[in-house]
Scaffold this motif. Structure first.
Motif, PDB file in Angstrom:
ATOM      1  N   LEU A 122      10.762  57.841  37.720  1.00  0.00           N
ATOM      2  CA  LEU A 122      11.501  56.585  37.649  1.00  0.00           C
ATOM      3  C   LEU A 122      10.745  55.619  36.761  1.00  0.00           C
ATOM      4  CD1 LEU A 122      12.562  56.085  41.365  1.00  0.00           C
ATOM      5  CD2 LEU A 122      14.067  56.564  39.448  1.00  0.00           C
ATOM      6  N   ALA A 123      11.347  55.260  35.636  1.00  0.00           N
ATOM      7  CA  ALA A 123      10.720  54.313  34.705  1.00  0.00           C
ATOM      8  C   ALA A 123      11.763  53.863  33.705  1.00  0.00           C
ATOM      9  CB  ALA A 123       9.536  54.946  33.978  1.00  0.00           C
ATOM     10  N   ALA A 124      11.691  52.601  33.319  1.00  0.00           N
ATOM     11  CA  ALA A 124      12.615  52.068  32.321  1.00  0.00           C
ATOM     12  C   ALA A 124      12.287  52.666  30.955  1.00  0.00           C
ATOM     13  CB  ALA A 124      12.509  50.546  32.273  1.00  0.00           C
ATOM     14  N   ILE A 130       6.205  52.579  25.897  1.00  0.00           N
ATOM     15  CA  ILE A 130       4.815  52.123  25.896  1.00  0.00           C
ATOM     16  C   ILE A 130       3.881  53.290  26.201  1.00  0.00           C
ATOM     17  CG2 ILE A 130       3.135  50.667  27.107  1.00  0.00           C
ATOM     18  CD1 ILE A 130       5.319  48.619  27.481  1.00  0.00           C
ATOM     19  N   ALA A 131       4.272  54.128  27.167  1.00  0.00           N
ATOM     20  CA  ALA A 131       3.444  55.281  27.521  1.00  0.00           C
ATOM     21  C   ALA A 131       3.326  56.249  26.347  1.00  0.00           C
ATOM     22  CB  ALA A 131       4.035  55.978  28.745  1.00  0.00           C
ATOM     23  N   GLU A 152       5.476  48.641  33.467  1.00  0.00           N
ATOM     24  CA  GLU A 152       4.578  48.457  32.327  1.00  0.00           C
ATOM     25  C   GLU A 152       3.146  48.227  32.800  1.00  0.00           C
ATOM     26  OE1 GLU A 152       6.125  45.356  29.783  1.00  0.00           O
ATOM     27  OE2 GLU A 152       8.138  45.766  30.568  1.00  0.00           O
ATOM     28  N   GLU A 153       2.994  47.427  33.858  1.00  0.00           N
ATOM     29  CA  GLU A 153       1.654  47.139  34.370  1.00  0.00           C
ATOM     30  C   GLU A 153       0.961  48.410  34.856  1.00  0.00           C
ATOM     31  OE1 GLU A 153       4.384  45.514  35.144  1.00  0.00           O
ATOM     32  OE2 GLU A 153       4.005  43.569  34.179  1.00  0.00           O
ATOM     33  N   ASP A 154       1.740  49.335  35.450  1.00  0.00           N
ATOM     34  CA  ASP A 154       1.157  50.595  35.903  1.00  0.00           C
ATOM     35  C   ASP A 154       0.592  51.387  34.728  1.00  0.00           C
ATOM     36  OD1 ASP A 154       1.896  50.055  38.537  1.00  0.00           O
ATOM     37  OD2 ASP A 154       3.830  51.039  38.321  1.00  0.00           O
ATOM     38  N   VAL A 155       1.341  51.404  33.611  1.00  0.00           N
ATOM     39  CA  VAL A 155       0.890  52.145  32.433  1.00  0.00           C
ATOM     40  C   VAL A 155      -0.392  51.545  31.876  1.00  0.00           C
ATOM     41  CG1 VAL A 155       1.464  52.829  30.074  1.00  0.00           C
ATOM     42  CG2 VAL A 155       3.221  52.903  31.856  1.00  0.00           C
ATOM     43  N   TYR A 156      -0.413  50.190  31.754  1.00  0.00           N
ATOM     44  CA  TYR A 156      -1.608  49.543  31.218  1.00  0.00           C
ATOM     45  C   TYR A 156      -2.803  49.741  32.153  1.00  0.00           C
ATOM     46  CZ  TYR A 156       1.333  47.274  27.743  1.00  0.00           C
ATOM     47  OH  TYR A 156       2.184  47.042  26.707  1.00  0.00           O
ATOM     48  N   GLN A 157      -2.543  49.692  33.456  1.00  0.00           N
ATOM     49  CA  GLN A 157      -3.624  49.902  34.413  1.00  0.00           C
ATOM     50  C   GLN A 157      -4.178  51.320  34.288  1.00  0.00           C
ATOM     51  OE1 GLN A 157      -2.515  49.275  38.484  1.00  0.00           O
ATOM     52  NE2 GLN A 157      -4.609  49.314  39.238  1.00  0.00           N
ATOM     53  N   ASP A 291      15.814  39.622  35.944  1.00  0.00           N
ATOM     54  CA  ASP A 291      14.542  40.087  35.394  1.00  0.00           C
ATOM     55  C   ASP A 291      14.424  41.591  35.602  1.00  0.00           C
ATOM     56  OD1 ASP A 291      11.984  40.221  34.367  1.00  0.00           O
ATOM     57  OD2 ASP A 291      11.026  39.694  36.268  1.00  0.00           O
ATOM     58  N   ALA A 292      14.731  42.377  34.548  1.00  0.00           N
ATOM     59  CA  ALA A 292      14.574  43.827  34.608  1.00  0.00           C
ATOM     60  C   ALA A 292      13.214  44.220  34.033  1.00  0.00           C
ATOM     61  CB  ALA A 292      15.702  44.508  33.831  1.00  0.00           C
ATOM     62  N   ASP A 293      12.838  45.490  34.191  1.00  0.00           N
ATOM     63  CA  ASP A 293      11.524  45.942  33.749  1.00  0.00           C
ATOM     64  C   ASP A 293      11.301  45.722  32.259  1.00  0.00           C
ATOM     65  OD1 ASP A 293      10.739  46.672  36.241  1.00  0.00           O
ATOM     66  OD2 ASP A 293      11.100  48.820  35.987  1.00  0.00           O
TER      67      ASP A 293
END
Length: 423
Positions: A122-124, A130-131, A152-157, A291-293
């Motif tokens: 599950l991801a926009a 970005i990934a 997005e924050e999960d990917v950057y983290q 506010d969507a992802d």
């Protein structure tokens, strides 16, 4: 050969970003089978196959931004033949034997296709992009969003070392041979976020609105105490006393705005500068800033003036859910005449929102908090919400905007008056 193109889906869309291919060259496809996922500034859509046949060539790559009319995939229709005359004349109609290199490529394509079909998280689309651009395997990222959705924050983290793989065997093995590390804060490295797709389209539209419309905002406070009591009573029991209705405050806000527009229709209008006329709209179509992802999106509840608060509540929840899961259709975002922005749950105390051009007004609802107020010379505790009303000063003046807001507040502070208007 049949061409699969990015077709015009309306709403002024001229381009889209390819976010995912569902097929590879050599794949057999059926009519209407999804081939490619494309994201525009308004919606994420899948382009279906127009025929049954075989994918011969893919002419673009994931991450490419293509314009309307661009051919993306070539499909050979089922039953057609690519044999040359010489082949037919000499009887050379036996199946062609693939070379070792071709077999390797087909095997690789098959693996890629299977990977795409079986390893979907599950991801926009914007998060996936970005990934990809940062060479992150999104399957290895732990999602913190609803239902395990990767943000997005999960990917950057993950990129900065802030996530640990949750493979049970590796964790167990490492635990037996290495000491437990102390918590550290990973260094945040400089990175870039692509400025295209929906983010770019939002920027263009906001710039157009800000530089076209002379914005004016005014602020007020509205007492929600009586409305909150009504909401609670509806939730506690329905007419037969068995199960309550959970109606969102925003549904009441939408209806109150629509009722206020009966007396102040100037805020349900559009300015036609070319013909020098202000057009009052016959329908109230309420946009819901969501506010969507991958950015702000505005689905629309149509014909609010014809609908009950319960119906508005149901349709709002359905549209917002579709917006957050990238399932909105172009028709879900057409025809807005006024927009609301409910940012109170996020903690906002005030803002000066940008109007959704070509509309002439936007009302935002901010934080609600209990505070002492004076009523009949007595101090009482009430639930007070901040409201901001932004309007196009070419179309309306400040006094009219204040009067319109006051009428909206009248219905919110006296819910019984709102229900009487519905009879």
């Amino acid at each position: 050969m049949n061409e699969v193109k990015l077709h015009d889906i309306g709403e002024g869309i001229t381009e889209g970003e390819i976010t995912h291919f569902h097929v590879s060259p050599g794949d057999s496809v059926k009519i209407d089978q999804p081939l490619v996922e494309v994201q525009t500034d308004k919606v994420t859509a899948e382009l279906p196959s127009p025929v049954a046949g075989t994918v011969k060539e893919i002419l673009a790559s994931e991450g490419d931004v293509v314009t309307v009319g661009t051919t993306i995939i070539l499909i050979e229709k089922e039953g057609s033949t690519t044999e040359t005359p010489s082949n037919k004349e000499t009887g050379e109609n036996r199946p062609k034997q693939d070379s070792p290199k071709e077999k390797k490529e087909q095997s690789s394509n098959a693996v890629q296709t299977m990977t795409r079909l079986t390893r979907r998280v599950l991801a926009a689309p914007y998060t996936r992009k970005i990934a990809r651009e940062n060479q992150v395997d999104i399957e290895q990222v732990n999602g913190s969003g609803p239902g395990g959705r990767v943000t997005e924050e999960d990917v950057y983290q993950y990129m900065n070392g802030g996530q640990i793989q949750t493979d049970a065997e590796s964790v167990s093995e490492e635990a037996s041979t290495t000491p437990v590390p102390q918590a550290v804060h990973p260094k945040v490295e400089a990175s870039e976020i692509p400025f295209k797709g929906r983010r770019k389209q939002i920027a263009q539209k906001m710039t157009q609105s800000l530089y076209t419309i002379p914005h004016v905002s005014h602020f007020d406070e509205v007492d929600l105490t009586n409305l909150l009591d009504l909401k609670k009573s509806l939730k506690d029991a329905d007419p037969d006393g068995s199960k309550g209705m959970n109606v969102s405050l925003a549904a009441f806000f939408v209806k109150a705005i629509q009722l206020a527009m009966r007396d102040y229709p100037i805020f349900n209008a559009k300015l036609d500068e070319e013909n020098e006329v202000i057009r009052l709209e016959g329908e109230v179509n309420m946009g819901l800033a969501t506010d969507a992802d991958d950015g702000l999106i505005v689905p629309v509840v149509k014909n609010v003036e014809q609908k009950s608060i319960a119906t508005i509540n149901r349709e709002m929840k359905e549209l917002i859910q579709k917006a957050k899961t990238n399932k909105l259709k172009p028709s879900d975002m057409k025809g807005g005449t006024f927009t609301i922005s409910n940012v109170g749950p996020l903690g906002s105390t005030g803002a000066t929102p940008i109007i959704n051009h070509p509309e002439v007004g936007l009302m935002a609802f901010h934080k609600t908090k209990k505070m002492p107020v004076v009523i009949n010379d007595e101090i009482v505790i009430r639930s007070i919400m901040n409201v901001s009303m932004t309007f196009d000063h070419r179309v309306a003046d400040g006094a009219t905007a204040v009067a319109f807001t006051n009428r909206f507040m009248h219905y919110i502070e006296n819910p019984a008056a709102m229900t009487l208007e519905l009879i």
